[in-house]
Motif scaffolding. Structure first.
Motif, PDB file in Angstrom:
ATOM      1  N   LYS A 128      -3.437   8.033   0.750  1.00  0.00           N
ATOM      2  CA  LYS A 128      -3.884   7.257   1.906  1.00  0.00           C
ATOM      3  C   LYS A 128      -3.138   7.637   3.185  1.00  0.00           C
ATOM      4  O   LYS A 128      -3.492   7.163   4.259  1.00  0.00           O
ATOM      5  CB  LYS A 128      -3.671   5.757   1.646  1.00  0.00           C
ATOM      6  CG  LYS A 128      -4.411   5.199   0.436  1.00  0.00           C
ATOM      7  CD  LYS A 128      -3.995   3.748   0.185  1.00  0.00           C
ATOM      8  CE  LYS A 128      -4.692   3.176  -1.043  1.00  0.00           C
ATOM      9  NZ  LYS A 128      -6.114   2.907  -0.781  1.00  0.00           N
ATOM     10  N   ASN A 145      -4.912   0.890   7.413  1.00  0.00           N
ATOM     11  CA  ASN A 145      -5.670  -0.339   7.147  1.00  0.00           C
ATOM     12  C   ASN A 145      -4.906  -1.281   6.226  1.00  0.00           C
ATOM     13  O   ASN A 145      -5.174  -2.477   6.186  1.00  0.00           O
ATOM     14  CB  ASN A 145      -7.026   0.003   6.528  1.00  0.00           C
ATOM     15  CG  ASN A 145      -7.923   0.757   7.500  1.00  0.00           C
ATOM     16  OD1 ASN A 145      -7.826   0.557   8.704  1.00  0.00           O
ATOM     17  ND2 ASN A 145      -8.772   1.619   6.968  1.00  0.00           N
ATOM     18  N   GLU A 146      -3.981  -0.728   5.434  1.00  0.00           N
ATOM     19  CA  GLU A 146      -3.191  -1.533   4.503  1.00  0.00           C
ATOM     20  C   GLU A 146      -1.714  -1.409   4.849  1.00  0.00           C
ATOM     21  O   GLU A 146      -1.216  -0.310   5.090  1.00  0.00           O
ATOM     22  CB  GLU A 146      -3.433  -1.065   3.060  1.00  0.00           C
ATOM     23  CG  GLU A 146      -4.876  -1.210   2.623  1.00  0.00           C
ATOM     24  CD  GLU A 146      -5.129  -0.520   1.299  1.00  0.00           C
ATOM     25  OE1 GLU A 146      -5.506  -1.226   0.328  1.00  0.00           O
ATOM     26  OE2 GLU A 146      -4.956   0.703   1.231  1.00  0.00           O
ATOM     27  N   CYS A 147      -1.018  -2.521   4.866  1.00  0.00           N
ATOM     28  CA  CYS A 147       0.406  -2.520   5.163  1.00  0.00           C
ATOM     29  C   CYS A 147       1.183  -2.039   3.937  1.00  0.00           C
ATOM     30  O   CYS A 147       1.044  -2.591   2.844  1.00  0.00           O
ATOM     31  CB  CYS A 147       0.861  -3.921   5.557  1.00  0.00           C
ATOM     32  SG  CYS A 147       2.619  -4.025   5.955  1.00  0.00           S
ATOM     33  N   ILE A 194       1.826  -1.737  -1.645  1.00  0.00           N
ATOM     34  CA  ILE A 194       0.779  -2.092  -0.702  1.00  0.00           C
ATOM     35  C   ILE A 194       0.709  -3.611  -0.677  1.00  0.00           C
ATOM     36  O   ILE A 194       0.446  -4.239  -1.702  1.00  0.00           O
ATOM     37  CB  ILE A 194      -0.585  -1.513  -1.117  1.00  0.00           C
ATOM     38  CG1 ILE A 194      -0.516   0.011  -1.161  1.00  0.00           C
ATOM     39  CG2 ILE A 194      -1.677  -1.965  -0.148  1.00  0.00           C
ATOM     40  CD1 ILE A 194      -1.798   0.657  -1.638  1.00  0.00           C
ATOM     41  N   ASP A 196      -3.628  -8.387   1.762  1.00  0.00           N
ATOM     42  CA  ASP A 196      -4.157  -8.581   3.106  1.00  0.00           C
ATOM     43  C   ASP A 196      -3.587  -9.841   3.749  1.00  0.00           C
ATOM     44  O   ASP A 196      -3.383 -10.868   3.104  1.00  0.00           O
ATOM     45  CB  ASP A 196      -5.688  -8.694   3.069  1.00  0.00           C
ATOM     46  CG  ASP A 196      -6.319  -7.405   2.584  1.00  0.00           C
ATOM     47  OD1 ASP A 196      -5.651  -6.355   2.670  1.00  0.00           O
ATOM     48  OD2 ASP A 196      -7.474  -7.459   2.112  1.00  0.00           O
ATOM     49  N   THR A 201      -5.318  -1.533  -4.941  1.00  0.00           N
ATOM     50  CA  THR A 201      -5.370  -2.653  -4.006  1.00  0.00           C
ATOM     51  C   THR A 201      -4.123  -3.525  -4.029  1.00  0.00           C
ATOM     52  O   THR A 201      -3.806  -4.179  -3.053  1.00  0.00           O
ATOM     53  CB  THR A 201      -6.575  -3.550  -4.315  1.00  0.00           C
ATOM     54  OG1 THR A 201      -6.488  -3.996  -5.670  1.00  0.00           O
ATOM     55  CG2 THR A 201      -7.878  -2.785  -4.127  1.00  0.00           C
ATOM     56  N   HIS A 202      -3.404  -3.497  -5.131  1.00  0.00           N
ATOM     57  CA  HIS A 202      -2.216  -4.348  -5.229  1.00  0.00           C
ATOM     58  C   HIS A 202      -1.214  -3.664  -6.154  1.00  0.00           C
ATOM     59  O   HIS A 202      -1.313  -3.743  -7.359  1.00  0.00           O
ATOM     60  CB  HIS A 202      -2.586  -5.722  -5.781  1.00  0.00           C
ATOM     61  CG  HIS A 202      -1.420  -6.673  -5.798  1.00  0.00           C
ATOM     62  ND1 HIS A 202      -0.957  -7.302  -4.678  1.00  0.00           N
ATOM     63  CD2 HIS A 202      -0.624  -7.091  -6.810  1.00  0.00           C
ATOM     64  CE1 HIS A 202       0.074  -8.087  -5.003  1.00  0.00           C
ATOM     65  NE2 HIS A 202       0.296  -7.963  -6.285  1.00  0.00           N
TER      66      HIS A 202
END
Length: 444
Positions: free
Chosen positions: A189, A257-259, A288, A291, A316-317
């Protein structure tokens, strides 16, 4: 009728033992590539039309007898090649041991098949390299250029002359699949000049990631090498490295887009090229964040392995255990078991102390343990921060004591014990890159 059936079954079993044994042997040898030989040799002898006895080995005769002759003699002369009970037992033991080895191999390879499916679904930005390609590029993994907690890094050169760094994950590390997949999810990413460029991956025989090669080595070797090989870096070069690092951290926290939280900012994870451009590397334990949050709980995998569902959720996590490098770990991580973007700020502050002083965070001296951060706070309390500067910098070109003291002040803000007192990533970048006045940091 039942007696006749029983008699037929017994007779069939007695007469067909050799026939079945020969086929079993041929099947074992052809499927597993294993020659029984040894104590089994001589149990499968037949007589050819020439009158010579020959040992049947996978229906291939060694004395000129044809396969057709061998097969016909099997059916006509099976009585001459019956196996004894001890031989059956030995053969059964062999099948059991060999099957156990194969099933273990299948169990070991199974997660790799799951990884392949997940990687295919994820579509990472890098290329998929074969083991043969990487073996040829690294000359059989001959030149080691680095070693960390998760693996060993080897230098490789492709046919077009391009040099790469091949990171081979530890074989004895139970959670290496999680670290490998975690790092792959993160680096695919990332696209930034201050982040190490990711080139590809390989999960054939072992788990590997391929990165660009940084000929300048890592910052740790440059700062802490022995005096006989140590290269003195002037202050403008050190400041350039510092700004590259904070740009990379700001990109992780705010530029995608993702911290993302790196969780292991330290000198050995900062790589340099020949022009001292710095890049952040090693994302094996990065996170990551969910959100709309600036923190996430640290989760531990308790089953000693990685489930397909767990790996699928990594995109995602990300879930990893509480880890990092002592001295650079945010103290609140131990107390709250939560990782935040301020965790990287704390690590960066400790890194600034390394760069300014040229010393490690923890040193063993005659009077006992020397903690660099404690020493910095003591000098700050006594208004003697100038003594923290590496004496070797005093004679270098471009020295600016005021600028160095400003950098130390920023470091003290970053290593505040309470995360809410620490500045944000953008605030740290502004304090380092501008001349705005910085308030005096409070004592711990």
């Amino acid at each position: 009728m039942s007696k006749g059936l029983l008699h037929w079954a017994l007779n069939f079993g007695r007469k067909s033992r050799a026939y079945i044994a020969i086929y079993l042997r041929c099947w074992v040898e052809s499927i597993w590539g294993f020659s029984i030989g040894g104590e089994f040799a001589g149990f499968y002898k037949i007589t050819c039309e020439t009158g010579q006895e020959t040992e049947l080995n996978g229906f291939k005769s060694d004395n000129g007898c044809s396969k057709r002759q061998d097969k016909s003699k099997i059916s006509n002369r099976y009585q001459q090649s019956e196996m004894s009970l001890p031989t059956y037992l030995r053969f059964g033991k062999f099948l059991k041991e060999r099957s156990t080895q194969i099933f273990k191999g299948w169990a070991k390879a199974s997660p790799y098949r799951e990884l392949k499916q997940l990687v295919k679904k994820m579509r990472p930005s890098g290329s998929e390299f074969t083991l043969k390609e990487l073996q040829r590029a690294t000359n059989g993994f001959g030149e080691k250029i680095g070693k960390g907690g998760f693996g060993t890094v080897y230098l490789g050169t492709f046919s077009d002359g391009r040099k790469v760094a091949v990171k081979v994950f530890n074989e004895d590390e139970i959670r290496r699949q999680e670290y490998w997949m975690n790092e792959l999810v993160i680096v695919t990413k990332l696209h930034h000049p201050s982040i190490l460029n990711f080139l590809g991956y390989c999960f054939e025989d072992n788990l590997m990631l391929v990165y660009e090669y940084m000929e300048g080595g890592n910052l740790s070797d440059l700062l802490f090498a022995g005096p006989e090989i140590k290269q003195i870096i002037d202050w403008p070069t050190r400041m350039k490295i510092i700004l590259d690092i904070i740009r990379g951290i700001r990109y992780l926290h705010e530029g995608t887009n993702e911290c993302m939280v790196h969780r292991d900012i330290k000198p050995s994870n900062i790589l340099l090229d020949k022009d001292f451009n710095a890049k952040i590397s090693d994302f094996g334990i990065s996170r990551i964040l969910p959100d709309d949050t600036q923190s996430a709980p640290l989760e531990t995998c308790t089953d000693g392995g990685v489930s397909p569902t767990h790996l699928a959720n990594l995109s995602t996590h990300v879930t990893t255990n509480t880890s990092g490098t002592m001295g650079y770990i945010d103290p609140e991580c131990f107390e709250t078991c939560r990782v935040t973007i301020k965790s990287d700020i704390y690590s960066f502050g400790m890194l600034l102390l390394n760069i300014v002083s040229g010393k490690k965070l923890i040193q063993q001296k005659d009077e006992g343990m020397h903690i660099l951060s404690d020493h910095a706070w003591r000098l700050h309390k006594e208004d003697r921060l100038i003594e923290l500067i590496n004496p070797q910098l005093l004679g270098t070109e471009g020295l600016n004591p005021t600028r160095i003291l400003r950098t130390i002040t920023v470091a003290l803000w970053c290593i505040q014990r309470e995360s809410k007192i620490r500045p944000s990533t953008s605030q740290v970048f502004d304090m380092l890159s501008t001349e705005e006045e910085i308030p005096t940091p409070p004592l711990p």
